[in-house]
Design a protein around this motif. Structure first.
Motif, PDB file in Angstrom:
ATOM      1  N   VAL A  28     100.509  96.957  89.177  1.00  0.00           N
ATOM      2  CA  VAL A  28     100.182  97.548  90.475  1.00  0.00           C
ATOM      3  C   VAL A  28      98.743  97.231  90.867  1.00  0.00           C
ATOM      4  O   VAL A  28      97.815  97.447  90.091  1.00  0.00           O
ATOM      5  N   PHE A  29      98.590  96.726  92.081  1.00  0.00           N
ATOM      6  CA  PHE A  29      97.284  96.504  92.685  1.00  0.00           C
ATOM      7  C   PHE A  29      97.200  97.471  93.864  1.00  0.00           C
ATOM      8  O   PHE A  29      98.180  97.655  94.586  1.00  0.00           O
ATOM      9  N   THR A  30      96.032  98.093  94.064  1.00  0.00           N
ATOM     10  CA  THR A  30      95.887  99.018  95.178  1.00  0.00           C
ATOM     11  C   THR A  30      94.690  98.620  96.032  1.00  0.00           C
ATOM     12  O   THR A  30      93.722  98.038  95.532  1.00  0.00           O
ATOM     13  N   ALA A  31      94.782  98.951  97.321  1.00  0.00           N
ATOM     14  CA  ALA A  31      93.704  98.665  98.260  1.00  0.00           C
ATOM     15  C   ALA A  31      93.617  99.793  99.273  1.00  0.00           C
ATOM     16  O   ALA A  31      94.638 100.296  99.728  1.00  0.00           O
ATOM     17  N   GLU A  32      92.385 100.186  99.629  1.00  0.00           N
ATOM     18  CA  GLU A  32      92.179 101.273 100.581  1.00  0.00           C
ATOM     19  C   GLU A  32      92.109 100.789 102.028  1.00  0.00           C
ATOM     20  O   GLU A  32      91.968 101.605 102.930  1.00  0.00           O
ATOM     21  N   SER A  33      92.200  99.464 102.232  1.00  0.00           N
ATOM     22  CA  SER A  33      92.139  98.930 103.597  1.00  0.00           C
ATOM     23  C   SER A  33      92.893  97.605 103.660  1.00  0.00           C
ATOM     24  O   SER A  33      93.155  96.968 102.632  1.00  0.00           O
ATOM     25  N   ALA A  34      93.193  97.189 104.879  1.00  0.00           N
ATOM     26  CA  ALA A  34      93.858  95.901 105.088  1.00  0.00           C
ATOM     27  C   ALA A  34      92.974  94.756 104.578  1.00  0.00           C
ATOM     28  O   ALA A  34      93.472  93.822 103.953  1.00  0.00           O
ATOM     29  N   ASP A  35      91.661  94.844 104.830  1.00  0.00           N
ATOM     30  CA  ASP A  35      90.742  93.791 104.368  1.00  0.00           C
ATOM     31  C   ASP A  35      90.755  93.667 102.846  1.00  0.00           C
ATOM     32  O   ASP A  35      90.813  92.568 102.302  1.00  0.00           O
ATOM     33  N   GLU A  36      90.732  94.811 102.173  1.00  0.00           N
ATOM     34  CA  GLU A  36      90.794  94.826 100.710  1.00  0.00           C
ATOM     35  C   GLU A  36      92.137  94.238 100.246  1.00  0.00           C
ATOM     36  O   GLU A  36      92.189  93.482  99.279  1.00  0.00           O
ATOM     37  N   GLY A  37      93.199  94.592 100.944  1.00  0.00           N
ATOM     38  CA  GLY A  37      94.529  94.075 100.621  1.00  0.00           C
ATOM     39  C   GLY A  37      94.596  92.563 100.749  1.00  0.00           C
ATOM     40  O   GLY A  37      95.163  91.882  99.890  1.00  0.00           O
ATOM     41  N   ARG A  38      93.999  92.013 101.816  1.00  0.00           N
ATOM     42  CA  ARG A  38      93.989  90.545 102.011  1.00  0.00           C
ATOM     43  C   ARG A  38      93.254  89.841 100.873  1.00  0.00           C
ATOM     44  O   ARG A  38      93.686  88.793 100.416  1.00  0.00           O
ATOM     45  N   LYS A  39      92.149  90.436 100.416  1.00  0.00           N
ATOM     46  CA  LYS A  39      91.373  89.842  99.308  1.00  0.00           C
ATOM     47  C   LYS A  39      92.232  89.771  98.046  1.00  0.00           C
ATOM     48  O   LYS A  39      92.213  88.773  97.329  1.00  0.00           O
ATOM     49  N   ILE A  40      92.988  90.826  97.783  1.00  0.00           N
ATOM     50  CA  ILE A  40      93.868  90.838  96.603  1.00  0.00           C
ATOM     51  C   ILE A  40      94.958  89.783  96.764  1.00  0.00           C
ATOM     52  O   ILE A  40      95.254  89.035  95.833  1.00  0.00           O
ATOM     53  N   LEU A  41      95.553  89.701  97.954  1.00  0.00           N
ATOM     54  CA  LEU A  41      96.601  88.696  98.215  1.00  0.00           C
ATOM     55  C   LEU A  41      96.081  87.278  98.000  1.00  0.00           C
ATOM     56  O   LEU A  41      96.815  86.407  97.532  1.00  0.00           O
ATOM     57  N   ASP A  42      94.818  87.038  98.356  1.00  0.00           N
ATOM     58  CA  ASP A  42      94.231  85.700  98.192  1.00  0.00           C
ATOM     59  C   ASP A  42      93.988  85.355  96.723  1.00  0.00           C
ATOM     60  O   ASP A  42      93.990  84.184  96.358  1.00  0.00           O
ATOM     61  N   LYS A  43      93.786  86.377  95.883  1.00  0.00           N
ATOM     62  CA  LYS A  43      93.472  86.146  94.464  1.00  0.00           C
ATOM     63  C   LYS A  43      94.682  86.225  93.544  1.00  0.00           C
ATOM     64  O   LYS A  43      94.742  85.557  92.521  1.00  0.00           O
ATOM     65  N   GLU A  44      95.630  87.092  93.871  1.00  0.00           N
ATOM     66  CA  GLU A  44      96.742  87.392  92.964  1.00  0.00           C
ATOM     67  C   GLU A  44      98.073  86.887  93.518  1.00  0.00           C
ATOM     68  O   GLU A  44      98.226  86.709  94.713  1.00  0.00           O
ATOM     69  N   ASP A  45      99.028  86.681  92.612  1.00  0.00           N
ATOM     70  CA  ASP A  45     100.385  86.294  92.995  1.00  0.00           C
ATOM     71  C   ASP A  45     101.180  87.580  93.220  1.00  0.00           C
ATOM     72  O   ASP A  45     101.770  88.131  92.290  1.00  0.00           O
ATOM     73  N   ILE A  46     101.163  88.069  94.454  1.00  0.00           N
ATOM     74  CA  ILE A  46     101.802  89.343  94.786  1.00  0.00           C
ATOM     75  C   ILE A  46     103.247  89.100  95.224  1.00  0.00           C
ATOM     76  O   ILE A  46     103.512  88.236  96.042  1.00  0.00           O
ATOM     77  N   HIS A  47     104.169  89.900  94.685  1.00  0.00           N
ATOM     78  CA  HIS A  47     105.596  89.761  94.995  1.00  0.00           C
ATOM     79  C   HIS A  47     106.076  90.765  96.039  1.00  0.00           C
ATOM     80  O   HIS A  47     106.951  90.460  96.845  1.00  0.00           O
ATOM     81  N   ILE A  48     105.522  91.992  95.991  1.00  0.00           N
ATOM     82  CA  ILE A  48     105.914  93.060  96.911  1.00  0.00           C
ATOM     83  C   ILE A  48     104.643  93.645  97.528  1.00  0.00           C
ATOM     84  O   ILE A  48     103.694  93.950  96.805  1.00  0.00           O
ATOM     85  N   VAL A  49     104.642  93.809  98.858  1.00  0.00           N
ATOM     86  CA  VAL A  49     103.528  94.474  99.539  1.00  0.00           C
ATOM     87  C   VAL A  49     104.077  95.750 100.169  1.00  0.00           C
ATOM     88  O   VAL A  49     105.032  95.701 100.945  1.00  0.00           O
ATOM     89  N   ILE A  50     103.473  96.867  99.802  1.00  0.00           N
ATOM     90  CA  ILE A  50     103.837  98.161 100.376  1.00  0.00           C
ATOM     91  C   ILE A  50     102.587  98.684 101.080  1.00  0.00           C
ATOM     92  O   ILE A  50     101.498  98.668 100.500  1.00  0.00           O
ATOM     93  N   THR A  51     102.735  99.111 102.323  1.00  0.00           N
ATOM     94  CA  THR A  51     101.575  99.604 103.056  1.00  0.00           C
ATOM     95  C   THR A  51     101.896 100.865 103.832  1.00  0.00           C
ATOM     96  O   THR A  51     103.025 101.072 104.263  1.00  0.00           O
ATOM     97  N   ASP A  52     100.872 101.696 103.971  1.00  0.00           N
ATOM     98  CA  ASP A  52     100.974 102.856 104.836  1.00  0.00           C
ATOM     99  C   ASP A  52     100.946 102.348 106.277  1.00  0.00           C
ATOM    100  O   ASP A  52     100.304 101.342 106.572  1.00  0.00           O
ATOM    101  N   GLN A  53     101.646 103.016 107.181  1.00  0.00           N
ATOM    102  CA  GLN A  53     101.648 102.612 108.585  1.00  0.00           C
ATOM    103  C   GLN A  53     100.362 103.058 109.286  1.00  0.00           C
ATOM    104  O   GLN A  53      99.737 102.281 109.978  1.00  0.00           O
ATOM    105  N   ARG A  54      99.972 104.297 109.073  1.00  0.00           N
ATOM    106  CA  ARG A  54      98.823 104.846 109.817  1.00  0.00           C
ATOM    107  C   ARG A  54      97.557 104.784 108.975  1.00  0.00           C
ATOM    108  O   ARG A  54      97.370 105.570 108.056  1.00  0.00           O
TER     109      ARG A  54
END
Length: 151
Positions: A28-54
């Motif tokens: 599990v990788f976690t991010a508190e923002s979309a920007d943080e999430g993009r950084k993780i996606l650029d570094k890691e081989d992510i298979h599933i992305v789950i995000t809060d809507q609001r």
């Protein structure tokens, strides 16, 4: 396959609850923002992305739509405590969302949805690999056919 999941949510307690619940089953990788999430996606081989809507700066749908071009492979899911039919429609149309899940999530329910998402990810990956092999085999056959025509 070890499954890598990215969970994006602006609420730290949701991130820690998710990580504590699913860390034995998935990486599990976690991010508190979309920007943080993009950084993780650029570094890691992510298979599933789950995000809060609001979230404060961007919605989950906007985040998922923004990553589609650079990261088309991960299966995308949205969690929300709100029932907003327009957001559901946007999620499906713009973010190519696999599942839209109500918060607070039911642990077993979310686990089953993640397992199904992993199956879809694996099937898509296998399909892509088989298609690539088929293209190579087709080129080889065309080459042999041309050689036979020339001789």
């Amino acid at each position: 396959m070890n499954t890598n999941i990215l969970y994006v949510d602006d609420e730290p307690h949701n991130l820690s609850a998710f990580a504590a619940t699913y860390r034995r089953l998935y990486k599990v990788f976690t991010a508190e923002s979309a920007d943080e999430g993009r950084k993780i996606l650029d570094k890691e081989d992510i298979h599933i992305v789950i995000t809060d809507q609001r979230m404060p700066k961007t919605t989950g749908v906007e985040f998922l739509a923004s990553i589609l071009e650079a990261h088309p492979d991960p299966i995308r899911m949205i969690l929300t405590g709100y029932t907003d039919i327009d957001a559901v429609i946007d999620a499906i149309n713009k973010g190519q969302v696999y599942r839209y899940i109500q918060k607070p999530w039911m642990e077993e329910d979310l686990r089953i949805n993640i397992e199904k998402a992993v199956e879809i990810y694996n099937l898509r990956k296998e399909n892509k690999e088989l298609t690539e092999k088929l293209i190579v085999a087709n080129r080889q056959l065309e080459f042999i056919a041309r050689q036979n025509l020339l001789s």
